[in-house]
Design a protein around this motif. Sequence first.
Motif, short mmCIF file in Angstrom:
data_model
loop_
_atom_site.label_atom_id
_atom_site.label_comp_id
_atom_site.label_asym_id
_atom_site.label_seq_id
_atom_site.Cartn_x
_atom_site.Cartn_y
_atom_site.Cartn_z
N ALA A 29 0.83 -1.21 0.00
CA ALA A 29 0.00 0.00 0.00
C ALA A 29 0.86 1.26 0.00
N ALA A 30 1.92 1.25 0.78
CA ALA A 30 2.82 2.41 0.83
C ALA A 30 3.55 2.61 -0.50
N ALA A 31 3.91 1.51 -1.15
CA ALA A 31 4.65 1.61 -2.41
C ALA A 31 3.80 2.21 -3.54
N VAL A 32 2.51 1.91 -3.55
CA VAL A 32 1.66 2.43 -4.63
C VAL A 32 0.93 3.72 -4.24
N ALA A 33 1.01 4.12 -2.98
CA ALA A 33 0.29 5.32 -2.50
C ALA A 33 0.62 6.59 -3.30
N PRO A 34 1.86 6.82 -3.72
CA PRO A 34 2.14 8.05 -4.45
C PRO A 34 1.52 8.10 -5.86
N PHE A 35 0.99 7.00 -6.33
CA PHE A 35 0.48 6.93 -7.71
C PHE A 35 -1.04 6.97 -7.74
N SER A 36 -1.54 7.65 -8.74
CA SER A 36 -2.98 7.68 -8.98
C SER A 36 -3.25 6.80 -10.20
N PHE A 37 -4.13 5.81 -10.04
CA PHE A 37 -4.44 4.94 -11.17
C PHE A 37 -5.91 4.57 -11.12
N LYS A 38 -6.47 4.37 -12.29
CA LYS A 38 -7.89 4.08 -12.39
C LYS A 38 -8.21 2.61 -12.31
N ARG A 39 -7.43 1.78 -12.97
CA ARG A 39 -7.79 0.38 -13.11
C ARG A 39 -6.82 -0.54 -12.39
N SER A 54 -6.63 3.30 -7.32
CA SER A 54 -5.75 3.67 -6.20
C SER A 54 -6.53 3.71 -4.89
N ALA A 55 -7.76 4.21 -4.91
CA ALA A 55 -8.59 4.22 -3.69
C ALA A 55 -9.00 2.79 -3.32
N ALA A 56 -9.24 1.95 -4.31
CA ALA A 56 -9.62 0.56 -4.03
C ALA A 56 -8.48 -0.17 -3.33
N VAL A 57 -7.25 0.06 -3.76
CA VAL A 57 -6.11 -0.60 -3.12
C VAL A 57 -5.93 -0.09 -1.70
N ARG A 58 -6.02 1.21 -1.50
CA ARG A 58 -5.89 1.78 -0.15
C ARG A 58 -6.97 1.25 0.78
N ARG A 59 -8.21 1.30 0.33
CA ARG A 59 -9.36 0.83 1.11
C ARG A 59 -9.22 -0.68 1.41
N SER A 60 -8.77 -1.43 0.43
CA SER A 60 -8.62 -2.88 0.59
C SER A 60 -7.51 -3.22 1.57
N ALA A 61 -6.41 -2.49 1.50
CA ALA A 61 -5.30 -2.75 2.43
C ALA A 61 -5.74 -2.49 3.87
#
Length: 80
Positions: A29-39, A54-61
């Motif tokens: 989650a920390a590694a991808v947090a700086p990036f904004s992505f749709k899919r 990006s919100a789905a990954v954060r929420r899921s983590a």
Amino acid sequence: VAQDRRYVSFMRSFPNYIPLPASAVDRIAAAVAPFSFKRVYSAWWDAIVGDDGSAAVRRSAERYIRAIQDDRAAERGGAL
């Protein structure tokens, strides 16, 4: 990508149902947090998070870590 397409999961081995530890999920989650992505694409063709990935990954983590921490508390005799 989970069945409802709003969440993803984190597994060491999907075929063997072996989950990742909370520390690994936190690092992902920390590694991808700086990036904004749709899919977010999964290993299965029709399982895609189609918007605000990006919100789905954060929420899921957050949900994943909360769930496995609850399991640890239960194993130690704590309340869920």
